[in-house]
Design a protein around this motif. Sequence first.
Motif, mmCIF file in Angstrom:
data_model
loop_
_atom_site.group_PDB
_atom_site.id
_atom_site.type_symbol
_atom_site.label_atom_id
_atom_site.label_comp_id
_atom_site.label_asym_id
_atom_site.label_seq_id
_atom_site.Cartn_x
_atom_site.Cartn_y
_atom_site.Cartn_z
ATOM 1 N N ILE A 67 -3.880 99.328 20.896
ATOM 2 C CA ILE A 67 -2.685 98.513 21.172
ATOM 3 C C ILE A 67 -3.080 97.258 21.935
ATOM 4 C CG2 ILE A 67 -0.410 98.472 22.262
ATOM 5 C CD1 ILE A 67 -0.330 101.512 21.982
ATOM 6 N N VAL A 68 -3.978 97.400 22.910
ATOM 7 C CA VAL A 68 -4.433 96.254 23.707
ATOM 8 C C VAL A 68 -5.046 95.187 22.803
ATOM 9 C CG1 VAL A 68 -6.076 95.508 25.487
ATOM 10 C CG2 VAL A 68 -4.783 97.635 25.789
ATOM 11 N N LYS A 69 -5.769 95.600 21.768
ATOM 12 C CA LYS A 69 -6.410 94.654 20.851
ATOM 13 C C LYS A 69 -5.402 93.860 20.029
ATOM 14 C CE LYS A 69 -10.029 96.295 18.589
ATOM 15 N NZ LYS A 69 -10.876 97.264 17.841
ATOM 16 N N LEU A 70 -4.136 94.305 20.020
ATOM 17 C CA LEU A 70 -3.084 93.590 19.290
ATOM 18 C C LEU A 70 -2.445 92.486 20.131
ATOM 19 C CD1 LEU A 70 -1.210 96.626 17.648
ATOM 20 C CD2 LEU A 70 -3.061 95.245 16.668
ATOM 21 N N ALA A 71 -2.898 92.305 21.370
ATOM 22 C CA ALA A 71 -2.309 91.315 22.276
ATOM 23 C C ALA A 71 -2.457 89.905 21.732
ATOM 24 C CB ALA A 71 -2.951 91.418 23.655
ATOM 25 N N CYS A 72 -1.419 89.109 21.906
ATOM 26 C CA CYS A 72 -1.440 87.721 21.428
ATOM 27 C C CYS A 72 -2.451 86.878 22.195
ATOM 28 C CB CYS A 72 -0.048 87.105 21.589
ATOM 29 S SG CYS A 72 1.229 87.910 20.604
ATOM 30 N N PHE A 73 -2.559 87.132 23.493
ATOM 31 C CA PHE A 73 -3.443 86.338 24.349
ATOM 32 C C PHE A 73 -4.487 87.247 24.983
ATOM 33 C CE2 PHE A 73 0.901 84.621 24.498
ATOM 34 C CZ PHE A 73 0.692 83.418 23.839
ATOM 35 N N ALA A 96 -6.697 86.783 27.079
ATOM 36 C CA ALA A 96 -6.865 86.588 28.525
ATOM 37 C C ALA A 96 -5.955 87.521 29.332
ATOM 38 C CB ALA A 96 -6.578 85.130 28.892
ATOM 39 N N GLU A 97 -4.813 87.886 28.735
ATOM 40 C CA GLU A 97 -3.865 88.773 29.436
ATOM 41 C C GLU A 97 -4.371 90.210 29.530
ATOM 42 O OE1 GLU A 97 -0.114 88.529 27.489
ATOM 43 O OE2 GLU A 97 0.371 86.550 28.312
ATOM 44 N N THR A 98 -5.397 90.531 28.748
ATOM 45 C CA THR A 98 -5.898 91.904 28.732
ATOM 46 C C THR A 98 -7.024 92.140 29.745
ATOM 47 O OG1 THR A 98 -7.594 91.507 27.036
ATOM 48 C CG2 THR A 98 -5.364 92.006 26.265
ATOM 49 N N ALA A 99 -7.326 91.133 30.558
ATOM 50 C CA ALA A 99 -8.430 91.253 31.520
ATOM 51 C C ALA A 99 -8.205 92.407 32.486
ATOM 52 C CB ALA A 99 -8.605 89.941 32.291
ATOM 53 N N VAL A 100 -6.980 92.521 33.002
ATOM 54 C CA VAL A 100 -6.673 93.600 33.951
ATOM 55 C C VAL A 100 -6.800 94.948 33.263
ATOM 56 C CG1 VAL A 100 -4.924 94.585 35.480
ATOM 57 C CG2 VAL A 100 -5.157 92.102 35.298
ATOM 58 N N ASN A 101 -6.342 95.027 32.008
ATOM 59 C CA ASN A 101 -6.483 96.267 31.235
ATOM 60 C C ASN A 101 -7.947 96.677 31.127
ATOM 61 O OD1 ASN A 101 -4.000 94.735 30.206
ATOM 62 N ND2 ASN A 101 -3.632 96.791 29.401
ATOM 63 N N GLY A 102 -8.809 95.692 30.847
ATOM 64 C CA GLY A 102 -10.234 95.975 30.721
ATOM 65 C C GLY A 102 -10.834 96.483 32.021
ATOM 66 N N ILE A 103 -10.426 95.873 33.137
ATOM 67 C CA ILE A 103 -10.932 96.294 34.451
ATOM 68 C C ILE A 103 -10.528 97.733 34.751
ATOM 69 C CG2 ILE A 103 -10.724 95.915 36.951
ATOM 70 C CD1 ILE A 103 -10.420 92.889 36.274
ATOM 71 N N VAL A 104 -9.256 98.060 34.481
ATOM 72 C CA VAL A 104 -8.759 99.408 34.741
ATOM 73 C C VAL A 104 -9.451 100.424 33.842
ATOM 74 C CG1 VAL A 104 -6.719 100.911 34.643
ATOM 75 C CG2 VAL A 104 -6.531 98.619 35.615
ATOM 76 N N VAL A 105 -9.720 100.036 32.592
ATOM 77 C CA VAL A 105 -10.451 100.927 31.684
ATOM 78 C C VAL A 105 -11.843 101.217 32.236
ATOM 79 C CG1 VAL A 105 -11.569 101.077 29.425
ATOM 80 C CG2 VAL A 105 -9.184 100.362 29.590
ATOM 81 N N TYR A 106 -12.541 100.184 32.737
ATOM 82 C CA TYR A 106 -13.873 100.383 33.303
ATOM 83 C C TYR A 106 -13.820 101.269 34.553
ATOM 84 C CZ TYR A 106 -16.183 97.036 30.217
ATOM 85 O OH TYR A 106 -16.707 96.424 29.108
ATOM 86 N N ILE A 107 -12.807 101.072 35.388
ATOM 87 C CA ILE A 107 -12.642 101.917 36.576
ATOM 88 C C ILE A 107 -12.415 103.367 36.150
ATOM 89 C CG2 ILE A 107 -11.136 102.428 38.547
ATOM 90 C CD1 ILE A 107 -10.648 99.396 38.783
ATOM 91 N N THR A 108 -11.584 103.562 35.115
ATOM 92 C CA THR A 108 -11.323 104.911 34.594
ATOM 93 C C THR A 108 -12.609 105.563 34.096
ATOM 94 O OG1 THR A 108 -9.090 104.236 33.908
ATOM 95 C CG2 THR A 108 -9.984 106.248 32.917
ATOM 96 N N PHE A 117 1.133 101.596 31.474
ATOM 97 C CA PHE A 117 2.008 100.580 32.088
ATOM 98 C C PHE A 117 1.454 99.174 31.868
ATOM 99 C CE2 PHE A 117 2.804 97.866 35.818
ATOM 100 C CZ PHE A 117 4.182 97.673 35.665
ATOM 101 N N LEU A 118 0.154 99.006 32.091
ATOM 102 C CA LEU A 118 -0.461 97.691 31.891
ATOM 103 C C LEU A 118 -0.379 97.257 30.435
ATOM 104 C CD1 LEU A 118 -3.612 98.091 34.167
ATOM 105 C CD2 LEU A 118 -1.602 96.665 34.612
ATOM 106 N N THR A 119 -0.537 98.210 29.524
ATOM 107 C CA THR A 119 -0.433 97.898 28.091
ATOM 108 C C THR A 119 0.991 97.505 27.716
ATOM 109 O OG1 THR A 119 -2.231 99.424 27.573
ATOM 110 C CG2 THR A 119 -0.768 98.829 25.765
ATOM 111 N N SER A 120 1.979 98.139 28.348
ATOM 112 C CA SER A 120 3.388 97.853 28.032
ATOM 113 C C SER A 120 3.797 96.440 28.428
ATOM 114 C CB SER A 120 4.299 98.872 28.733
ATOM 115 O OG SER A 120 4.310 98.661 30.134
ATOM 116 N N ARG A 121 3.022 95.783 29.281
ATOM 117 C CA ARG A 121 3.339 94.419 29.743
ATOM 118 C C ARG A 121 2.815 93.349 28.794
ATOM 119 N NH1 ARG A 121 0.350 93.342 33.746
ATOM 120 N NH2 ARG A 121 1.618 91.781 34.806
ATOM 121 N N LEU A 122 1.988 93.743 27.834
ATOM 122 C CA LEU A 122 1.365 92.766 26.947
ATOM 123 C C LEU A 122 2.319 92.315 25.847
ATOM 124 C CD1 LEU A 122 -2.130 94.471 26.462
ATOM 125 C CD2 LEU A 122 -1.573 92.581 28.014
#
Length: 309
Positions: A182-188, A190-202, A160-165
């Motif tokens: 897919i996250v690494k393809l993000a234009c910005f 900075a928008e992937t910060a939440v994705n990174g946090i959730v990955v670390y929690i996982t 879901f978080l990836t789909s918002r990028l």
Amino acid sequence: MMDNVSQTRRFFLLGLNETNNHRFTLFFLTLLCYCVILLVNTTVILIIIMDKNLHEPMYILICTFCINGLYGSAGFYPKFLWDLLSPVQVISYSGCLVQVQVNASFAFSDLSFISVMAYDRYVAICRPLEYHSVMSKRRIIMLVCFSWMTPFCIAGINVFLTSRLKLCSQYIAKIYCMNWMIVKLACFPAETAVNGIVVYITVIIYLFHGIFIVLSYMYIIKTCANSIENRAKFMQTCVPHLTSLLIFLVNILSDVMFMQFGSKDFPQAFKNFVAMEYFVIPPLLNPLIYGFKLSKIRKGILVVLTLKK
């Protein structure tokens, strides 16, 4: 943010770009592998379902473990086989997210099932008098649901978080879709910060799974050291679980390390092998390990083969 869906309607998978000369050979080998995976997993599942003597917690968990293997294989093999016969490897945006969901929840569920199996063996060997009260049918159902639904939800949150990028590229340098690719393809970034946090929690959640497994087997080994009977039980029932855990760790860690520390110096064929080994080795070896090592399942298979004759 729905505008990224309109801009990124599909992805191009680049993993097979350098294997044009061996496509048909790879197709038939992959098809053979998939057929064997379907055969061995289905055999173990049906043996456990049909034999009432195997309607015990440990075998029910093995059955669901094999079902999860079929689920994960279905998320990879059909699309990969199609790509081997296609001139261009393309997947839709939504199809890519579905593949990420299936692949991630499959891997997470595998570790969850191995954790539950470790707990089952701990109770069976360290607290044998309480086994049937602790591992009741109701608790087994709860543990199985937990092992499927929790990973599915965790994977779903990541997807879901990836789909918002908003993405600025359609090219994935892999043979299948993977969330972080897919996250690494993000234009910005900075928008992937939440994705990174959730990955670390996982990662932390499943690191605790690993710690729980290690502690369970430490207690089991300590208990078995003082009893010949428990040692025999350990060799018979715990060794297959430990083998499955080892297979899981080797495959997952090799893929993560390979992706994290770069793979530019390696040939594409080797990259593809590392990428797909988790969809080959565990679904293929796990049912064989349990089928040949656990005597009750082995006897069930022999009974079926005898009846066919």
